[in-house]
Write a protein that holds these residues in place. Structure first.
Motif, short mmCIF file in Angstrom:
data_model
loop_
_atom_site.label_atom_id
_atom_site.label_comp_id
_atom_site.label_asym_id
_atom_site.label_seq_id
_atom_site.Cartn_x
_atom_site.Cartn_y
_atom_site.Cartn_z
N VAL A 152 21.54 16.11 -9.66
CA VAL A 152 20.96 14.86 -10.18
C VAL A 152 20.14 15.23 -11.41
O VAL A 152 19.56 16.31 -11.48
N GLU A 208 22.66 16.33 -19.01
CA GLU A 208 24.04 16.11 -18.58
C GLU A 208 24.99 17.09 -19.26
O GLU A 208 25.89 17.65 -18.63
N GLU A 241 10.07 7.69 -8.91
CA GLU A 241 11.47 8.11 -8.81
C GLU A 241 11.63 9.53 -8.26
O GLU A 241 12.68 9.86 -7.72
N LYS A 290 12.70 9.80 -4.66
CA LYS A 290 14.10 9.38 -4.50
C LYS A 290 15.04 10.52 -4.85
O LYS A 290 16.07 10.73 -4.19
N ALA A 291 14.71 11.26 -5.91
CA ALA A 291 15.54 12.42 -6.28
C ALA A 291 15.52 13.46 -5.18
O ALA A 291 16.57 14.02 -4.82
N VAL A 303 25.62 13.40 -10.04
CA VAL A 303 25.78 12.32 -9.06
C VAL A 303 24.62 11.33 -9.08
O VAL A 303 24.62 10.38 -8.30
N GLY A 304 23.65 11.52 -9.98
CA GLY A 304 22.54 10.58 -10.05
C GLY A 304 21.62 10.88 -11.21
O GLY A 304 21.60 12.00 -11.74
N ARG A 305 20.84 9.86 -11.61
CA ARG A 305 19.88 9.99 -12.70
C ARG A 305 18.58 9.31 -12.28
O ARG A 305 18.61 8.18 -11.79
N PHE A 306 17.46 9.99 -12.52
CA PHE A 306 16.16 9.44 -12.16
C PHE A 306 15.20 9.66 -13.32
O PHE A 306 15.20 10.72 -13.94
N LYS A 344 26.74 19.81 -7.03
CA LYS A 344 26.45 18.41 -7.34
C LYS A 344 24.98 18.36 -7.69
O LYS A 344 24.15 18.90 -6.96
N TYR A 352 16.95 14.55 -13.88
CA TYR A 352 15.60 13.99 -13.76
C TYR A 352 14.88 14.15 -15.09
O TYR A 352 14.91 15.23 -15.70
N THR A 356 17.71 12.54 -2.27
CA THR A 356 19.11 12.83 -2.54
C THR A 356 19.45 14.27 -2.19
O THR A 356 20.50 14.56 -1.61
#
Length: 198
Positions: free
Chosen positions: A93, A112, A140, A143-144, A123-126, A91, A95, A147
């Motif tokens: 993210v 991606e 940001e 925050k990454a 599971v996420g984008r920053f 998984k 960035y 995660t």
């Protein structure tokens, strides 16, 4: 103390009589013979130990390793040690960094696509605006990392290394942090480009 023992520990091993020599083992005779050989001090030898200065050799500085190759190995090590269940996909993210007014969508799209080609789940984008600041000062980026630290993802995917930091020191600190947290960073494009000298 016996005569043999006194002779063995004395400064003069020749003090042994013929009768005493007859009672010595072969090893003791060899030791007595070797102890009787005078020691010639090497030039520069001090009483406290050997002084190597007489060689007139100074230690050469270490040859610096290729910094980018070393950081690349560290990054691959982080990928290898990232926690995952056998057979389960990572998984990750995404960035990206984009200057004010610039659209980060192309960089996120490439990251991606890169992730999907490897079977990783996004599971996420920053996105942060500035890439020229240390990563830990951005909005940001922490925050990454939270995660990753929380176990919601195992890796970061960026367009290239400059999204983390173009400078070696912050980039290396980030790699060590990721390694310590069983996480990794992957780049769509290698950076910097490797040049070959003819």
């Amino acid at each position: 103390m016996t005569t043999i023992r006194k002779a063995l520990v004395s400064e003069s091993p020749h003090a042994l009589s013929r009768a005493d020599l007859g009672r010595l083992s072969l090893a003791q005779r060899i030791t007595a013979f070797l102890d009787s050989i005078p020691v010639i001090p090497m030039p520069g030898e001090l009483e406290g130990g050997i002084d190597d200065s007489w060689w007139d050799v100074t230690e050469q500085p270490r040859i610096p390793a290729n910094q980018h190759a070393r950081l690349g190995r560290l990054r691959r090590t982080a990928v290898d040690t990232a926690i995952t269940k056998p057979g389960a996909p990572f998984k990750v993210v995404l960035y990206a960094t984009a200057p004010a007014g610039q659209d980060p969508a192309p960089a996120l799209t490439l990251a991606e696509r890169y992730s999907h080609e490897r079977g990783w789940h996004v599971v996420g984008r920053f996105v942060d605006e500035a890439a020229d600041t240390p990563p830990w000062t951005r909005e940001e980026w922490p925050k990454a990392l939270r995660t990753l630290r929380g176990g919601f993802a195992q890796g970061l995917v960026t367009i290239d290394r400059t999204a983390v930091s173009p400078a070696d020191e912050p980039y290396e600190k980030t790699l060590h942090w990721l390694l310590d947290h069983f996480s990794f960073v992957a780049h769509v494009r290698p950076y910097p480009a490797v040049t070959v000298c003819a």
